[in-house]
Design a protein around this motif. Structure first.
Motif, PDB file in Angstrom:
ATOM      1  N   HIS A  35      57.297  89.387  26.201  1.00 18.13           N
ATOM      2  CA  HIS A  35      56.774  89.335  24.833  1.00 18.13           C
ATOM      3  C   HIS A  35      56.992  87.971  24.194  1.00 18.13           C
ATOM      4  O   HIS A  35      57.640  87.078  24.752  1.00 18.13           O
ATOM      5  CB  HIS A  35      57.422  90.433  23.989  1.00 18.13           C
ATOM      6  CG  HIS A  35      58.913  90.313  23.875  1.00 18.13           C
ATOM      7  ND1 HIS A  35      59.535  89.371  23.093  1.00 18.13           N
ATOM      8  CD2 HIS A  35      59.922  91.033  24.447  1.00 18.13           C
ATOM      9  CE1 HIS A  35      60.841  89.505  23.167  1.00 18.13           C
ATOM     10  NE2 HIS A  35      61.119  90.501  23.993  1.00 18.13           N
ATOM     11  N   THR A 103      53.108  86.719  26.814  1.00 16.82           N
ATOM     12  CA  THR A 103      52.494  86.347  25.539  1.00 16.82           C
ATOM     13  C   THR A 103      53.310  85.242  24.880  1.00 16.82           C
ATOM     14  O   THR A 103      54.512  85.400  24.674  1.00 16.82           O
ATOM     15  CB  THR A 103      52.421  87.566  24.602  1.00 16.82           C
ATOM     16  OG1 THR A 103      51.540  88.533  25.153  1.00 16.82           O
ATOM     17  CG2 THR A 103      51.921  87.164  23.222  1.00 16.82           C
ATOM     18  N   SER A 104      52.662  84.118  24.574  1.00 13.38           N
ATOM     19  CA  SER A 104      53.295  83.037  23.834  1.00 13.38           C
ATOM     20  C   SER A 104      54.588  82.609  24.524  1.00 13.38           C
ATOM     21  O   SER A 104      54.548  82.107  25.646  1.00 13.38           O
ATOM     22  CB  SER A 104      53.509  83.483  22.382  1.00 13.38           C
ATOM     23  OG  SER A 104      53.798  82.381  21.547  1.00 13.38           O
ATOM     24  N   ASN A 127      49.094  84.550  27.822  1.00 14.00           N
ATOM     25  CA  ASN A 127      48.411  85.017  26.625  1.00 14.00           C
ATOM     26  C   ASN A 127      48.604  84.013  25.499  1.00 14.00           C
ATOM     27  O   ASN A 127      49.646  83.985  24.833  1.00 14.00           O
ATOM     28  CB  ASN A 127      48.934  86.398  26.228  1.00 14.00           C
ATOM     29  CG  ASN A 127      48.167  86.993  25.053  1.00 14.00           C
ATOM     30  OD1 ASN A 127      47.070  86.541  24.718  1.00 14.00           O
ATOM     31  ND2 ASN A 127      48.737  88.001  24.421  1.00 14.00           N
ATOM     32  N   ASP A 128      47.623  83.144  25.312  1.00  7.86           N
ATOM     33  CA  ASP A 128      47.543  82.187  24.218  1.00  7.86           C
ATOM     34  C   ASP A 128      48.736  81.236  24.183  1.00  7.86           C
ATOM     35  O   ASP A 128      49.381  81.051  23.145  1.00  7.86           O
ATOM     36  CB  ASP A 128      47.395  82.905  22.864  1.00  7.86           C
ATOM     37  CG  ASP A 128      46.630  82.037  21.862  1.00  7.86           C
ATOM     38  OD1 ASP A 128      45.457  81.760  22.105  1.00  7.86           O
ATOM     39  OD2 ASP A 128      47.225  81.616  20.859  1.00  7.86           O
ATOM     40  N   HIS A 261      46.361  83.681  17.211  1.00  6.45           N
ATOM     41  CA  HIS A 261      47.539  83.732  18.081  1.00  6.45           C
ATOM     42  C   HIS A 261      48.396  84.934  17.716  1.00  6.45           C
ATOM     43  O   HIS A 261      48.954  85.006  16.635  1.00  6.45           O
ATOM     44  CB  HIS A 261      48.372  82.463  17.912  1.00  6.45           C
ATOM     45  CG  HIS A 261      49.613  82.468  18.755  1.00  6.45           C
ATOM     46  ND1 HIS A 261      49.594  82.166  20.091  1.00  6.45           N
ATOM     47  CD2 HIS A 261      50.910  82.758  18.464  1.00  6.45           C
ATOM     48  CE1 HIS A 261      50.808  82.247  20.580  1.00  6.45           C
ATOM     49  NE2 HIS A 261      51.629  82.618  19.606  1.00  6.45           N
ATOM     50  N   ALA A 262      48.450  85.931  18.639  1.00  9.61           N
ATOM     51  CA  ALA A 262      47.897  85.958  19.990  1.00  9.61           C
ATOM     52  C   ALA A 262      47.191  87.296  20.166  1.00  9.61           C
ATOM     53  O   ALA A 262      47.493  88.259  19.471  1.00  9.61           O
ATOM     54  CB  ALA A 262      49.027  85.834  21.007  1.00  9.61           C
ATOM     55  N   LEU A 265      45.964  92.045  23.938  1.00 11.63           N
ATOM     56  CA  LEU A 265      45.691  92.385  25.345  1.00 11.63           C
ATOM     57  C   LEU A 265      45.010  93.746  25.493  1.00 11.63           C
ATOM     58  O   LEU A 265      44.737  94.177  26.613  1.00 11.63           O
ATOM     59  CB  LEU A 265      46.950  92.339  26.216  1.00 11.63           C
ATOM     60  CG  LEU A 265      47.679  90.995  26.248  1.00 11.63           C
ATOM     61  CD1 LEU A 265      48.904  91.070  27.151  1.00 11.63           C
ATOM     62  CD2 LEU A 265      46.741  89.889  26.712  1.00 11.63           C
TER      63      LEU A 265
END
Length: 280
Positions: A35, A103-104, A127-128, A261-262, A265
């Motif tokens: 995460h 993510t991030s 993810n972004d 952002h973000a 999914l």
């Protein structure tokens, strides 16, 4: 399929939590889901439910988030420390090889993992996040991390979440904001609190939360990567994505419309890209 809550000890003694979705069989391929900075493993619940018919999923809470213990030394809220925790998790879970969705901050961690142990990490979904993080996005995140006040109800927590995140999710309905509030808050003594240690903001302020990234990306270049970018992202620019495509030959990139952002999914475009990319 139901998930199970597990706890493990980091190599420096902290009690950390992971939600595991066992998958359809004992030898199911493994997905490690990581995460972002202020989030926790609950971010992946809906995605895990979708993918658990094919995969075993591990969705940890990084130290200081969710059900994982807060670190008494805030200087340890750093990506290299989180990466060491994830290697400990994989060793204890007897995972020799897996794929990563990050993510991030989680994507940054995935790149570090692939650079450190390329034989262990089969594919990487980013993810972004990329090797250049835009100052505008970093400033926006720094503006709320560690500064969010408690709410007195789910409705108030959802309204405050929407006030911060509305540009990221312009098509969200009230029920979407309530779901996000449930994913990102805990309740203590009737108060809805952001579900992370406010001290994680120290690493963002000092710069230790963002190490030099291009060398890491290039060290992980042999790992197949899927990059999902929010079309309205203020952290990952289209120019950085173009440069990544030029430098990383195994990179695939997909843009998510109406997202900053973000992405969650769970967008149709993200699910289609994941289905085509992940090796099951």
């Amino acid at each position: 399929m139901d998930w199970v809550h597990r706890f493990f000890r980091s190599d420096d003694g902290l009690r950390l939590h992971v939600t595991e979705w066992p998958g359809p069989r004992a030898d199911a391929p493994v997905l490690l889901c990581l995460h972002g900075l202020t989030r926790n493993g609950r971010d992946f619940e809906r995605l895990a439910a979708h993918l658990s018919t094919r995969f075993r999923l591990l969705c940890p809470d990084q130290r200081g988030r969710g059900l994982s213990a807060h670190d008494p030394d805030p200087s340890r809220y750093r990506p290299d420390r989180y990466v060491a925790d994830m290697l400990t998790l994989l060793d204890q879970a007897e995972v020799a090889r897996c794929q990563v969705i990050g993510t991030s901050l989680g994507g940054m961690m995935g790149v570090m993992l692939a650079a450190l142990q390329p034989q262990r990490f089969q594919t990487l979904v980013l993810n972004d996040v990329g090797p250049v993080l835009e100052p505008t996005g970093l400033a926006r995140i720094a503006g709320y991390v560690g500064h969010q006040a408690a709410a007195t109800s789910l409705e108030e927590a959802a309204a405050r979440t929407a006030a911060v995140q509305a540009p990221v999710f312009p098509d969200f309905a009230p029920q979407d904001w309530q779901r996000m509030a449930l994913e990102t808050h805990r309740v203590e003594d009737g108060q809805w609190l952001p579900d992370y240690d406010p001290a994680i903001a120290q690493g963002l302020a000092s710069g230790s939360a963002v190490p030099p990234l291009w060398p890491l990306f290039e060290a992980a270049a042999a790992t197949p990567m899927l990059l999902l970018r929010g079309a309205e992202s203020d952290l990952l620019s289209a120019a950085t994505v173009a440069e990544m495509k030029a430098r990383l030959p195994k990179l695939q990139a997909v843009e998510m419309p109406r997202r900053g952002h973000a992405p969650t999914l769970m967008e149709a475009e993200a699910l289609a890209a994941l289905e085509g990319f992940l090796k099951g």
